[in-house]
Design an enzyme around this catalytic site. Structure first.
Site, PDB file in Angstrom:
ATOM      1  N   ASP A  83      55.257  -1.205  20.376  1.00  0.00           N
ATOM      2  CA  ASP A  83      56.198  -1.857  20.023  1.00  0.00           C
ATOM      3  C   ASP A  83      55.906  -2.501  19.403  1.00  0.00           C
ATOM      4  O   ASP A  83      54.975  -3.757  19.830  1.00  0.00           O
ATOM      5  CB  ASP A  83      57.880  -2.642  20.432  1.00  0.00           C
ATOM      6  CG  ASP A  83      58.670  -2.532  19.792  1.00  0.00           C
ATOM      7  OD1 ASP A  83      59.202  -1.910  20.392  1.00  0.00           O
ATOM      8  OD2 ASP A  83      57.987  -4.085  19.453  1.00  0.00           O
ATOM      9  N   ILE A  84      56.362  -3.412  18.143  1.00  0.00           N
ATOM     10  CA  ILE A  84      55.066  -4.736  17.276  1.00  0.00           C
ATOM     11  C   ILE A  84      55.777  -5.740  17.745  1.00  0.00           C
ATOM     12  O   ILE A  84      54.515  -6.248  17.739  1.00  0.00           O
ATOM     13  CB  ILE A  84      56.104  -4.364  16.101  1.00  0.00           C
ATOM     14  CG1 ILE A  84      54.866  -4.660  14.913  1.00  0.00           C
ATOM     15  CG2 ILE A  84      57.510  -5.043  15.377  1.00  0.00           C
ATOM     16  CD1 ILE A  84      55.352  -4.787  13.640  1.00  0.00           C
TER      17      ILE A  84
ATOM     18  N   GLU B 159      68.853  -2.744  16.425  1.00  0.00           N
ATOM     19  CA  GLU B 159      68.092  -2.894  14.708  1.00  0.00           C
ATOM     20  C   GLU B 159      68.037  -2.029  14.194  1.00  0.00           C
ATOM     21  O   GLU B 159      68.806  -2.056  13.405  1.00  0.00           O
ATOM     22  CB  GLU B 159      66.945  -4.472  15.789  1.00  0.00           C
ATOM     23  CG  GLU B 159      67.553  -5.778  16.800  1.00  0.00           C
ATOM     24  CD  GLU B 159      66.135  -5.967  16.712  1.00  0.00           C
ATOM     25  OE1 GLU B 159      65.159  -5.779  16.638  1.00  0.00           O
ATOM     26  OE2 GLU B 159      66.762  -7.227  17.599  1.00  0.00           O
ATOM     27  N   VAL B 160      67.293  -1.379  15.176  1.00  0.00           N
ATOM     28  CA  VAL B 160      66.764  -0.127  14.145  1.00  0.00           C
ATOM     29  C   VAL B 160      67.844   0.987  13.950  1.00  0.00           C
ATOM     30  O   VAL B 160      68.033   1.778  15.436  1.00  0.00           O
ATOM     31  CB  VAL B 160      65.706   0.762  13.963  1.00  0.00           C
ATOM     32  CG1 VAL B 160      64.896   1.435  13.518  1.00  0.00           C
ATOM     33  CG2 VAL B 160      64.641  -0.617  14.168  1.00  0.00           C
TER      34      VAL B 160
ATOM     35  N   HIS C  61      66.228   5.640  19.875  1.00  0.00           N
ATOM     36  CA  HIS C  61      64.834   5.644  20.566  1.00  0.00           C
ATOM     37  C   HIS C  61      64.906   5.391  21.688  1.00  0.00           C
ATOM     38  O   HIS C  61      65.851   4.166  21.952  1.00  0.00           O
ATOM     39  CB  HIS C  61      64.045   4.188  19.700  1.00  0.00           C
ATOM     40  CG  HIS C  61      64.824   2.510  19.404  1.00  0.00           C
ATOM     41  ND1 HIS C  61      65.934   3.340  18.169  1.00  0.00           N
ATOM     42  CD2 HIS C  61      64.635   1.806  19.874  1.00  0.00           C
ATOM     43  CE1 HIS C  61      66.316   2.051  18.605  1.00  0.00           C
ATOM     44  NE2 HIS C  61      65.773   0.836  19.541  1.00  0.00           N
ATOM     45  N   MET C  62      64.136   4.785  22.537  1.00  0.00           N
ATOM     46  CA  MET C  62      63.880   4.997  24.069  1.00  0.00           C
ATOM     47  C   MET C  62      62.179   3.915  23.979  1.00  0.00           C
ATOM     48  O   MET C  62      61.743   4.318  23.797  1.00  0.00           O
ATOM     49  CB  MET C  62      63.550   6.306  24.551  1.00  0.00           C
ATOM     50  CG  MET C  62      63.428   5.652  26.236  1.00  0.00           C
ATOM     51  SD  MET C  62      63.447   7.401  27.471  1.00  0.00           S
ATOM     52  CE  MET C  62      65.265   8.234  26.938  1.00  0.00           C
ATOM     53  N   HIS C  63      63.015   2.796  24.515  1.00  0.00           N
ATOM     54  CA  HIS C  63      62.307   1.626  24.661  1.00  0.00           C
ATOM     55  C   HIS C  63      61.146   2.100  26.477  1.00  0.00           C
ATOM     56  O   HIS C  63      62.154   2.135  27.521  1.00  0.00           O
ATOM     57  CB  HIS C  63      62.215   0.054  25.532  1.00  0.00           C
ATOM     58  CG  HIS C  63      62.851  -0.163  23.603  1.00  0.00           C
ATOM     59  ND1 HIS C  63      62.285  -1.587  22.719  1.00  0.00           N
ATOM     60  CD2 HIS C  63      63.946  -0.234  23.262  1.00  0.00           C
ATOM     61  CE1 HIS C  63      63.158  -1.448  21.622  1.00  0.00           C
ATOM     62  NE2 HIS C  63      64.057  -0.789  21.975  1.00  0.00           N
TER      63      HIS C  63
HETATM   64  P1  AMP Z   1      66.345  -1.552  18.855  1.00  0.00           P
HETATM   65  O1  AMP Z   1      66.204  -3.373  19.317  1.00  0.00           O
HETATM   66  O2  AMP Z   1      67.114  -0.887  20.392  1.00  0.00           O
HETATM   67  O3  AMP Z   1      66.843  -0.906  18.389  1.00  0.00           O
HETATM   68  O4  AMP Z   1      64.865  -1.870  18.988  1.00  0.00           O
HETATM   69  C1  AMP Z   1      64.309  -2.300  17.724  1.00  0.00           C
HETATM   70  C2  AMP Z   1      62.290  -2.316  18.018  1.00  0.00           C
HETATM   71  O5  AMP Z   1      62.215  -2.255  16.728  1.00  0.00           O
HETATM   72  C3  AMP Z   1      62.401  -3.605  18.143  1.00  0.00           C
HETATM   73  O6  AMP Z   1      62.151  -3.698  19.626  1.00  0.00           O
HETATM   74  C4  AMP Z   1      61.345  -3.363  17.535  1.00  0.00           C
HETATM   75  O7  AMP Z   1      60.277  -5.199  17.760  1.00  0.00           O
HETATM   76  C5  AMP Z   1      60.444  -2.778  17.537  1.00  0.00           C
HETATM   77  N1  AMP Z   1      60.208  -2.263  15.566  1.00  0.00           N
HETATM   78  C6  AMP Z   1      60.628  -2.554  14.646  1.00  0.00           C
HETATM   79  N2  AMP Z   1      60.164  -2.521  13.624  1.00  0.00           N
HETATM   80  C7  AMP Z   1      58.833  -1.232  13.981  1.00  0.00           C
HETATM   81  C8  AMP Z   1      57.581  -1.806  13.556  1.00  0.00           C
HETATM   82  N3  AMP Z   1      57.176  -1.566  12.429  1.00  0.00           N
HETATM   83  N4  AMP Z   1      56.004  -1.226  14.121  1.00  0.00           N
HETATM   84  C9  AMP Z   1      56.829  -0.815  15.795  1.00  0.00           C
HETATM   85  N5  AMP Z   1      58.152  -1.084  16.034  1.00  0.00           N
HETATM   86  C10 AMP Z   1      59.061  -1.727  15.711  1.00  0.00           C
END
Ligand code: AMP
Length: 116
Positions: free
Chosen positions: A31-32, A96-97, A101-103
Site C-alpha cells: 500500500d502506498i 476508495e478504489v 482488494h484485501m488489505h
Molecule cells: P480502500 O479505502 O479500501 O479502497 O483502500 C484503498 C487503498 O489503496 C488505500 O489504503 C490507498 O493507500 C491504496 N492505494 C491507492 N493508490 C495506490 C497505489 N497507486 N499504490 C498502492 N496503494 C495505493
C-alpha cells in the site's frame, strides 16, 4: 469498454508499484500509504468493483486471493504474531478504489477492530 482502475494499471505494470507477488489470478503490492509495518493489498487481476459485485464466476479468484493474502503475511514474518485482513465495501465501508482488494495489515498490535 472494459472497466479500468488504478489497480488494473498496477496489475499490467503500467504504473509503478512494489509488487510482492503476482500470478494468473491475483496481484499483491505494498500500500502506498501504509497504516502498519506490513500493509499489502491483494487484488484480483480482473476488475471486480467491490465485495457487493462478487459472483459465482469469482469463486476461484477469491479463494486464491485469500490464500495469497495469508501466504504474503507468512512471507512478511507476521504469520505467528497475527494480522488483520480487511475488505472495505462501498461508501460507508470506506472503500476508495473501486477494484476489490484485501488489505493485509500487521507487524504491530492493531487494537480494536473499529475505533471507539
Ligand atoms: P480502500 O479505502 O479500501 O479502497 O483502500 C484503498 C487503498 O489503496 C488505500 O489504503 C490507498 O493507500 C491504496 N492505494 C491507492 N493508490 C495506490 C497505489 N497507486 N499504490 C498502492 N496503494 C495505493
Amino acid at each position: 469498454m472494459a472497466v479500468d482502475t488504478i489497480f488494473s494499471k498496477i496489475v499490467r505494470g503500467e504504473i509503478p508499484a512494489d509488487i510482492v507477488y503476482q500470478d494468473d489470478l491475483v496481484t499483491a503490492f505494498r500500500d502506498i500509504n501504509a497504516q502498519a509495518p506490513t500493509h499489502i493489498l491483494v487484488v484480483p487481476n480482473h476488475v471486480v468493483p467491490g465485495a457487493d459485485d462478487v459472483t459465482e464466476r469469482d469463486e476461484a479468484v477469491l479463494g486464491r486471493l485469500f490464500r495469497v493474502a495469508t501466504a504474503v503475511a507468512r512471507a512478511e514474518g507476521i504469520g505467528q504474531s497475527g494480522y488483520r485482513l480487511i475488505v472495505n465495501c462501498g461508501a460507508d465501508g470506506g472503500q476508495e478504489v473501486p477494484h476489490l482488494h484485501m488489505h493485509v495489515l500487521g507487524g504491530r498490535p492493531l487494537g480494536r477492530m473499529l475505533p471507539g
